[in-house]
Design a protein around this motif. Sequence first.
Motif, PDB file in Angstrom:
ATOM      1  N   ALA A 109       0.852  -1.184   0.000  1.00 20.16           N
ATOM      2  CA  ALA A 109       0.000   0.000   0.000  1.00 20.16           C
ATOM      3  C   ALA A 109       0.888   1.234   0.000  1.00 20.16           C
ATOM      4  CB  ALA A 109      -0.923  -0.010   1.207  1.00 20.16           C
TER       5      ALA A 109
ATOM      6  N   TRP B 255      -3.896  -3.628  -4.558  1.00 28.16           N
ATOM      7  CA  TRP B 255      -4.910  -2.676  -5.054  1.00 28.16           C
ATOM      8  C   TRP B 255      -6.123  -3.373  -5.649  1.00 28.16           C
ATOM      9  CZ3 TRP B 255      -4.018   1.405  -2.650  1.00 28.16           C
ATOM     10  CH2 TRP B 255      -2.709   1.831  -2.406  1.00 28.16           C
TER      11      TRP B 255
ATOM     12  N   TRP C 283      -7.742  -3.281  -1.212  1.00 29.52           N
ATOM     13  CA  TRP C 283      -8.258  -1.911  -1.267  1.00 29.52           C
ATOM     14  C   TRP C 283      -9.616  -1.889  -1.972  1.00 29.52           C
ATOM     15  CZ3 TRP C 283      -8.183   1.738  -5.618  1.00 29.52           C
ATOM     16  CH2 TRP C 283      -8.511   3.047  -5.242  1.00 29.52           C
TER      17      TRP C 283
ATOM     18  N   VAL D 194      -4.238   3.008   2.585  1.00 25.38           N
ATOM     19  CA  VAL D 194      -4.241   3.528   1.217  1.00 25.38           C
ATOM     20  C   VAL D 194      -3.347   4.761   1.161  1.00 25.38           C
ATOM     21  CG1 VAL D 194      -6.184   5.111   1.550  1.00 25.38           C
ATOM     22  CG2 VAL D 194      -5.749   4.196  -0.726  1.00 25.38           C
TER      23      VAL D 194
ATOM     24  N   TRP E  28      -2.868   8.364  -1.337  1.00 20.67           N
ATOM     25  CA  TRP E  28      -3.359   9.131  -2.482  1.00 20.67           C
ATOM     26  C   TRP E  28      -2.295  10.116  -2.902  1.00 20.67           C
ATOM     27  CZ3 TRP E  28      -7.176   7.919  -5.506  1.00 20.67           C
ATOM     28  CH2 TRP E  28      -8.198   7.098  -5.014  1.00 20.67           C
TER      29      TRP E  28
ATOM     30  N   THR F 111     -12.223  10.955  -4.714  1.00 15.72           N
ATOM     31  CA  THR F 111     -12.436   9.984  -3.639  1.00 15.72           C
ATOM     32  C   THR F 111     -13.719  10.167  -2.861  1.00 15.72           C
ATOM     33  OG1 THR F 111     -10.555  11.229  -2.836  1.00 15.72           O
ATOM     34  CG2 THR F 111     -10.399   8.865  -2.715  1.00 15.72           C
TER      35      THR F 111
ATOM     36  N   TRP G 142     -13.431   5.648  -7.214  1.00 17.02           N
ATOM     37  CA  TRP G 142     -12.464   5.349  -6.161  1.00 17.02           C
ATOM     38  C   TRP G 142     -12.956   5.838  -4.798  1.00 17.02           C
ATOM     39  CZ3 TRP G 142      -8.725   7.819 -10.034  1.00 17.02           C
ATOM     40  CH2 TRP G 142      -8.358   6.863 -10.982  1.00 17.02           C
TER      41      TRP G 142
ATOM     42  N   ASP H 277     -13.275   5.156  -1.761  1.00 16.96           N
ATOM     43  CA  ASP H 277     -12.813   4.006  -0.988  1.00 16.96           C
ATOM     44  C   ASP H 277     -13.296   4.011   0.448  1.00 16.96           C
ATOM     45  OD1 ASP H 277     -11.214   6.070  -0.184  1.00 16.96           O
ATOM     46  OD2 ASP H 277      -9.325   5.174  -0.829  1.00 16.96           O
TER      47      ASP H 277
ATOM     48  N   GLN I  84      -3.706   1.776  -9.044  1.00 14.33           N
ATOM     49  CA  GLN I  84      -4.737   2.456  -8.305  1.00 14.33           C
ATOM     50  C   GLN I  84      -5.606   3.304  -9.231  1.00 14.33           C
ATOM     51  OE1 GLN I  84      -3.624   5.558  -5.852  1.00 14.33           O
ATOM     52  NE2 GLN I  84      -4.855   4.974  -4.106  1.00 14.33           N
TER      53      GLN I  84
END
Lengths: 521, 315
Positions: A372, A405, A409, A417, A419, A432, A439, A441, B41
Motif C-alpha cells: 500500500a 490494489w 483496497w 491507502v 493518495w 475519492t 475510487w 474508498d 490504483q
Amino acid sequence: MDHSNDKRGSGLIVDRRELMAGAAALGLGFSASSARAADAPKKGGTLRLGMEGGSASDSLDPRTYADSIPISYGWQLWNGLVEIGPDNNPVGELAESWEAKPGAKEWVFNIRKGVPFTSGKILDADDVIYSLNMHRGETKSGAKDLMAGISDIKKLGSHQILITLSSGDAGLPSIFADYHILIVPNNFTDWSKPDGTGAFELVTFEPGVRVVTKRKKGDYWKKDRGHFDGVELRYIPDAAARVQALISGQIDAANRLDAKTVSLVMKAPTVNVVRTKGTGNRFAWVALCDTDPYQSNDMRLALKYGIDRQKIIDNVYKGFATLGNDTTVAPSQKYFAKDVPQRPYDPDKAAFHFKKAGMADAKIELQVSEGAFSGATDCAVLYQEAMKKAGITLDVKRVSGDGYWSNVWLKAPFCAVYWGGRPSADNQLAQTFLSNANWNDTHWRRPEFDKRLLEARAELDDAKRGQLYAECQKMISEDGGMVCFAIGDYLDGYSKKVMGAAPHPHYDMCDQRVAEKGWFA
Amino acid sequence: MLRLIATRFALGLLTLLAVSVLIFICTQILPGDVASAVLGQQATPESLKVFRAELGLDKPAYLRYLQWLLGVLHGDFGKSLTNGRVIIDELAPRFINTLFLASYAAVIAVPLAVGLGILSAIREGRLTDRLANILTLIAISVPEFFVAYILIIVFAIKLAWFPSLATVDSDMGLGMRTYVAFLPALTLTLVVMAHMLRMTRNSVLSIMSTPYIEMAFLKGLTRSRVVAWHALPNALGPIVSVVALNLAYLVVGVVVVENVFVYPGVGQYMVDAVAKRDVPVIQACGLVFAAVFVTLNTVADILAMLANPRLRRRR
C-alpha cells in the motif's frame, strides 16, 4: 531576484534557506554556499538523473503513465496545455490563454502559435483536440475520470478550441496540467517514435534501464527553459544505490531520498537536499462507511481521535511529513480549509466516542501492507499502541503487497491507502469523495456533499469558491471514513552544481520538470 | 555417448515445455492481471475492459497459451503486453549482460575455488585450510546485498577505485565493461566461492581415505602428487556438478546483486514483468533460465562421464 523573497503565501513551501534553518534546528550540518538560484542560467551539460518510480514495462504512451520516471520523460519530450505555477495557480503552457463563459460550462482555449513538434509540424487546434480525446470515451487512460466532465470539444479556429462541460467547472485549466494529458500531433499512434513539442528529443528508450534524450536543434519555444544539452535518466530503484551514486558524483540528481538516512546525505559536501513540505503522498486508513462497525460516525470519530499522528510522523517519517486532517487536500493546496481545526490525538475522546457507538465487542481489524505504501506496517503498529491507551483493541493484519490494489483496497472494511497529489483541491475531493466516484474508498455517499462540490466548481468568484470547498472538507473531516494521518514530504537530492531546482507545490523534482527547468552552475 | 547426448537433449526440450506450462499456470493463479497491474490504483472498470480487449486478454487461457507456443516454435517470443515492445529485442541485450557478468564472476571464482579447495585438501587441518574455509564461510553466511554494500563502501566510496553503478550499455567496450562490472562480479565471486571450495575439498578428501590412495602413499609418493594425480580425477564428478550448479546460479539468481549495482540483467526484467503480470515476458525469461539450467546440467553430466568411465555404463 532575491531568493529569500520566495517564501510564498501559506509559508509551507520550503525553499533551500528555510530547509537549512530547519536542518540547523535538527542539529545537521549544512553549507550555505549554493543557495543562490538567481544566477543567470547557463547552457550545456548532460543532466544525469537517477530515479525510482518505473519499471521495465514502462511505455511512452502517456495514457499508461502512473509513476515518476514516465512522468519525467513525458515532460522532457512533450508539453501540456497548462502547467501548475509556483504559486499553485494554473499557468498557460501550450494554451496561451483561456476564458470561461459565465457558469464555467463553456471554455475557450487559445492555442500558442508557432510551436514546432520534433517532426517539424506546427502545433494547431486539431493536434490539441486529438490529444484531449485520447483520454475521453473508450480509453485505458488514467486521466479518464478527470476528463469525464467534458461533453464536447469543438474547433473554433486554427488555434482556438471550445470545450463544453456537462456542468460548470471553474477549475478546468488545472485538470489540463495532469501528466497524462500530453499534446501530440493529430492522429499520432506510433509511440515508439515520440513526436513532441518538448525541449528534448528521444535518443534511447530502454525501459527499466535508462532513457536518454538530447536537446533539439534550434531555440526551444520557451525562452527561459531547456538549458541542458541532454538528459540521461537512469532507473535506480534501490534507495541506497541512488544515494551512493549521488554522493559519489555518478549522477547529478536523485528522487525519493529515504527519510531515515537523509540527515546523513545532507552531510555530504557535494549534495543539496530539497525538501518540498506536505505535497507528497497522503497516507491514510479508510473505513467503509456502509459496513459495520464503521456505519456509526462515533466509531469513525473514535478511529480519528485514537491515532497519534505526530508520533507516527516523528518515528516512521523522521519528521519529514505534515499532519493530515482526514481529507486528501493538503495544506499546500489552494482552497485547503485552514479553519477546520487540526484533529488532535485524544484518547479520552476516542474512548468516549467508542463507548457511545455502543459496540464494545466490535472487531476492528486494520489490513495493511508494504504494497500500500512503504512504512504502512510501522504506522499501523504505532496506531495500535495509541488506540490501546483509549481502551480500544485494534487488530493489525499484514497482507501481501502483491495485488493489494485489486484484492484488498476497496474491498476490506478498514485498510491502508495512499493518495497522490492532484492538480487541484477539486480533483482531490472529487476523485475519492463524490458519491459516484470510482475510487470512493470509504463508501461515504452524501448528496449534500456532492451538491456543495458541484456548486463550488461552477462558482467563478474565488472567495465564495474557497468557502464552498472548505465546507466540503469540513464535512469529510467530521463525518467521513478516512483517517488521513500524514502527508509526506518530497525529498530530492541534487549535486551542488545543479541550479534552478526550487521546490514546487505540485510534485517533486521541480514538478518533474527539472530537465527543462534546471541548469549547471 | 552420442545417443546419450541426443536423449538428454530431447529430455531437455521436454523439460522446457513443462516449464512453460507451469509458468503459464502459475501466472494465471496469481491475483490480478496485466491491466489491473499497469493501471494500479488508477484503474476503473471501463478502462480495465478497454485495456483487456486491446491485449486480447478476454480470450480463454488455453487459447492464449497455444498461440504463444505456436509463436515460440516459429522463433517469435511475441511482444510485451505492457508496452508493446518486441520481447526478443529487450531480452537479448539483457541476457548478454547477464551472461557477461556470470562469466566474469565464474572466471574469477571457479579457478580460485577449485584451486583453493585442492590446496585445502593437500594441507588438511593446517592454517591455509582453516583460513580458506572460515573466510569463504563468512562470505556466504551474510546476505549478498550486505557483501555488496560493504564492497561499495570500501571500493566505491572510501577508495573511489570503482563505480557503484554498474550500468553497462551496448556502446561500452570490453575494457570499460570489465571495469564497471568489477564490484558486482566480485560480490558474486564471494557468494559462490564457499560452496565450490568446500565441495572440492571434501570430495578430494573422501577419495583420500580409499585403499588405493593408501597404496599410493605406501609407494612413497608425496601428498601433493597423490592429491593431484590419483585423487582428483576420481573426485571430479561431484566437483563438476557443483560448479555447474553455481554457474547456473550466477545466471539465474543474481537479481539482488543486479538491483544493488543497477546492473541491466535479465533478473530485474523478469521481476518487473512478474509485478506487472506481463505473461509473455515472464515466459520468455523463464524459458531462457530453464534452458541455461538444462544445458549446464547436461554439460556437467557429460564432463563427469568423460572423467570417470564407470559412469558411462548403463546398469
